[in-house]
Design an enzyme around this catalytic site. Structure first.
Site, PDB file in Angstrom:
ATOM      1  N   CYS A 204      -5.224   1.168   1.207  1.00  0.00           N
ATOM      2  CA  CYS A 204      -6.120   1.066   2.374  1.00  0.00           C
ATOM      3  C   CYS A 204      -6.080  -0.337   2.983  1.00  0.00           C
ATOM      4  O   CYS A 204      -6.376  -1.329   2.312  1.00  0.00           O
ATOM      5  CB  CYS A 204      -7.548   1.429   1.951  1.00  0.00           C
ATOM      6  SG  CYS A 204      -8.822   0.920   3.113  1.00  0.00           S
ATOM      7  N   GLY A 205      -5.745  -0.424   4.272  1.00  0.00           N
ATOM      8  CA  GLY A 205      -5.688  -1.710   4.962  1.00  0.00           C
ATOM      9  C   GLY A 205      -7.024  -2.418   5.013  1.00  0.00           C
ATOM     10  O   GLY A 205      -7.104  -3.644   4.816  1.00  0.00           O
ATOM     11  N   HIS A 206      -8.108  -1.682   5.271  1.00  0.00           N
ATOM     12  CA  HIS A 206      -9.442  -2.285   5.318  1.00  0.00           C
ATOM     13  C   HIS A 206      -9.838  -2.840   3.944  1.00  0.00           C
ATOM     14  O   HIS A 206     -10.497  -3.886   3.853  1.00  0.00           O
ATOM     15  CB  HIS A 206     -10.477  -1.257   5.781  1.00  0.00           C
ATOM     16  CG  HIS A 206     -10.302  -0.836   7.208  1.00  0.00           C
ATOM     17  ND1 HIS A 206     -10.434  -1.712   8.255  1.00  0.00           N
ATOM     18  CD2 HIS A 206     -10.006   0.364   7.757  1.00  0.00           C
ATOM     19  CE1 HIS A 206     -10.236  -1.071   9.390  1.00  0.00           C
ATOM     20  NE2 HIS A 206      -9.967   0.185   9.108  1.00  0.00           N
ATOM     21  N   CYS A 207      -9.427  -2.140   2.890  1.00  0.00           N
ATOM     22  CA  CYS A 207      -9.725  -2.617   1.529  1.00  0.00           C
ATOM     23  C   CYS A 207      -8.988  -3.918   1.241  1.00  0.00           C
ATOM     24  O   CYS A 207      -9.539  -4.841   0.631  1.00  0.00           O
ATOM     25  CB  CYS A 207      -9.327  -1.565   0.493  1.00  0.00           C
ATOM     26  SG  CYS A 207     -10.112   0.054   0.720  1.00  0.00           S
TER      27      CYS A 207
END
Length: 644
Positions: A204-207
């Site tokens: 996950c990019g946001h993670c």
């Protein structure tokens, strides 16, 4: 000094001599960027640029790193510090001489430390890879593994910091964030009075963007007395835990109090957001109020006040109220009273939770306060429902602190005029508010609020009411986010407002749609969508659609543009696939295609236009291609009927 006082011929000769003298002390360097940038003519001192044997340029002892040589240089240099910069950045320019001086000294140290730099505006793929969100960003590499640089930004500070990390005995600090699995999760969360848990996915990019901020916050909170623990759970590996706590997206943050979970309601833009939120959760959510005078001072003038009246803190019925106060202290103002005389002043029974309306918003159509009697089986969820059900007055003001609650209410009828509760303007403000309340009392299925027309000028403009010129304007926001502006009234008439509301309830109002003019012809490879053509193009059930919502001023959108156009050209022959874009600042978007930042990209498959997929992948052409091939429903040969 050359003096030009003789004949024109001698003057020209002397001038040419001067030019030759200058050129003897400068080099003309023709530099051309690897990605095809225009040639640049520049002068430089003879020893400021040199060429290494492996072809890597060095400027003032600093390696010039690019997408093509970056990984090789990381492998080559056991210790490497890298600056990601932008040529126009003032902070980067200030750092440059300090960085160069440090590079020269560290090159001679034992072991040697190399310093490099990356122009992040040119090699944006490297910037994205290392989550660069500001300039300059520094990261150091030791044996190929990268670490965040959090040291000084002067020559001596950089030298000392990097020498320490180059020493053979140096080891990175252990992670402050605790990793939990199903084997120890329950034990840890039940043991800790207060902690925060992140449910994440490794891809996950946001993670990935949150990870360094979360780690920094964990380090700070670990120093508290007592420490506040931040933990993480890989939800892709611990699916049972993710399901138990209703994790539906990544990252999901959950607050735990002695094992009881609640939603994290703070910001996550920086480590300070997380730290300040968690520190605000320390202690009881309900403040004890001991006297009648203190209680009167405790009341908010522009929001509800929630007070629990009990005989004793040891009463088991107190726990349901305290849980509600702990979990929602950021949303409401909670107090708790154990004094019998204070309770009798308000004529309520013990074990009661009271929601007090702010006096400012009281009308004759509603009580001054609401009472919930706590019973043995009353839960914190029951208390929460009671508080939220009475969290708004019949007609409040669309401004903080109530505004956030109004955002969640639809349909919402907003009445705009000059709203000012100060002493000089209070009478006029209340005059109109009470007139609106008389109508609101008859339409309890619609939420009402008054709103200041100057503070909300953009909202009026976005609904086509910016130039009405009338003292009072009405806008109704529909259940699906639609905007229904009422025809401006020269003079307020309650019957006109009632007629407008009746038409809405019967479905006879036409929503206002902000839209640019559609292009007469789609001239480029990317299909241009505007508000009035959105349904026709994006919601076409025969097409898969990838749509970018952009802002004309957005730098990230401009960087994406050539790649997005290349993608559209590559897919031109896919007749059932549309690559589209829309200026989200000039056109209304449906609520389920909300753009919270720019660029925001959605994929609307042919078979599900009402629940589009938010694109979270990479932003290179190949990334888009792989995604579209995986998610296509009628393009790339998918969905075609087999011939018998």
């Amino acid at each position: 000094m050359v003096t030009l006082q003789k004949s024109p011929k001698l003057q020209r000769l002397a001038f040419l001599t001067l030019i030759l003298m200058v050129l003897e002390h400068a080099h003309i360097v023709m530099a051309q960027e690897e990605d095809g940038e225009d040639l640049e003519l520049q002068t430089s001192a003879p020893d400021s640029v040199e060429e290494l044997e492996d072809g890597v340029r060095v400027e003032d002892s600093v390696l010039v790193l690019t997408a093509s040589n970056f990984d090789d240089q990381v492998k080559k240099h056991p210790i490497l510090l890298v600056e990601f910069y932008a040529p126009w950045c003032g902070h980067c320019k200030n750092l440059a001489p300090e960085y160069a001086a440090a590079a020269a000294e560290l090159a001679k140290s034992d072991p040697p430390v190399a310093l490099g730099k990356v122009d992040a505006t040119v090699h944006d793929e490297l910037a994205q890879r290392f989550e660069v969100s500001g300039y300059p960003t520094l990261r150091f590499f030791r044996d190929g593994k990268d670490f965040e640089y959090d040291g000084p930004r002067n020559k001596d500070g950089i030298v000392d910091y990097m020498k320490e990390r180059a020493a053979p005995e140096w080891e990175p600090e252990p992670d402050a964030v605790v990793t939990l699995t199903k084997d120890d999760f329950d034990e840890v969360v039940q043991r800790e009075k207060l902690m925060l848990v992140e449910f994440y996915a490794p891809w996950c990019g946001h993670c990935k963007r949150l990870a360094p901020l979360y780690e920094k916050a964990a380090k700070q909170l670990k120093k508290q007395d007592p420490p506040i623990i931040l933990a993480k759970v890989d939800a892709t590996q611990e699916s049972d835990l993710a399901n138990k706590y209703d994790v539906s997206g990544y990252p999901t943050l959950k607050l735990f109090r002695s094992g009881r979970a609640s939603e994290y309601k703070g910001k996550r833009d920086s480590e300070y957001d997380i730290v300040s939120f968690m520190l605000g959760q320390v202690g009881d959510g309900a403040k004890e109020v001991k006297t009648l005078k203190a209680l009167k001072e405790f009341f908010y003038e522009d929001d509800i006040t929630v007070v629990g009246f009990f005989d004793s803190e040891d009463d088991a019925k107190v726990s349901a109220y305290k849980d509600e106060a702990d979990n929602n202290r950021d949303d409401f103002h909670f107090g708790i009273v154990f004094d019998q005389e204070v309770r009798k002043a308000y004529k309520v029974n013990p074990n009661s939770v009271v929601v007090f309306n702010p006096e400012r918003y009281y009308t004759k159509y509603e009580p001054k306060w609401y009472v919930l009697e706590i019973k043995d089986d009353t839960t914190s969820e029951d208390v929460h429902k009671f508080v939220t059900d009475h969290s708004l007055p019949l007609v409040g003001a669309y401004s903080p602190p109530l505004q956030k609650r109004y955002e969640e209410k639809r349909p919402l009828c907003l009445v705009f005029y000059s709203v000012d509760f100060s002493f000089e303007h209070k009478e006029a403000t209340q005059f109109w508010r009470k007139k609106i309340a008389a109508v609101a009392n008859k339409y309890r299925d619609i939420t009402f609020a008054v709103a200041d027309d100057e503070e909300n000028a953009k909202m009026l403009e976005a609904a086509g009411l910016g130039d009405s010129g009338e003292e009072l304007n009405v806008l109704l926001l529909g259940a699906e986010g639609e905007k229904f502006p009422m025809e401006p009234m020269e003079e307020y008439e309650s019957d006109d407002l009632k007629e407008f509301l009746d038409k809405y309830k019967k479905g006879k109002l036409k929503a206002y749609l902000k839209s640019q003019r559609p292009p007469k012809k789609q001239s480029g490879p990317v299909t241009v969508v505007v508000g009035s053509t959105f349904d026709k193009i994006v919601k076409d059930p025969k097409k898969d659609v990838l749509i970018e919502f952009y802002a004309p001023w957005c730098g990230h959108c401009k960087n994406l543009e050539p790649k997005y156009e290349t993608l559209a050209k590559k897919l031109k022959k896919e007749k059932n696939l549309v690559i589209a874009k829309m200026d989200a600042t000039a056109n209304d978007t449906p609520a389920n295609y909300k753009a919270s930042g720019f660029p925001t990209i959605y994929f609307a498959p042919s078979n599900n236009k009402e629940s589009p997929l938010k694109y979270e992948g990479g932003r290179d052409v190949d990334d888009f291609m792989d995604y579209l091939k995986d998610h296509a429903t009628v393009s790339f040969g998918k969905g075609a009927k087999e011939e018998l």
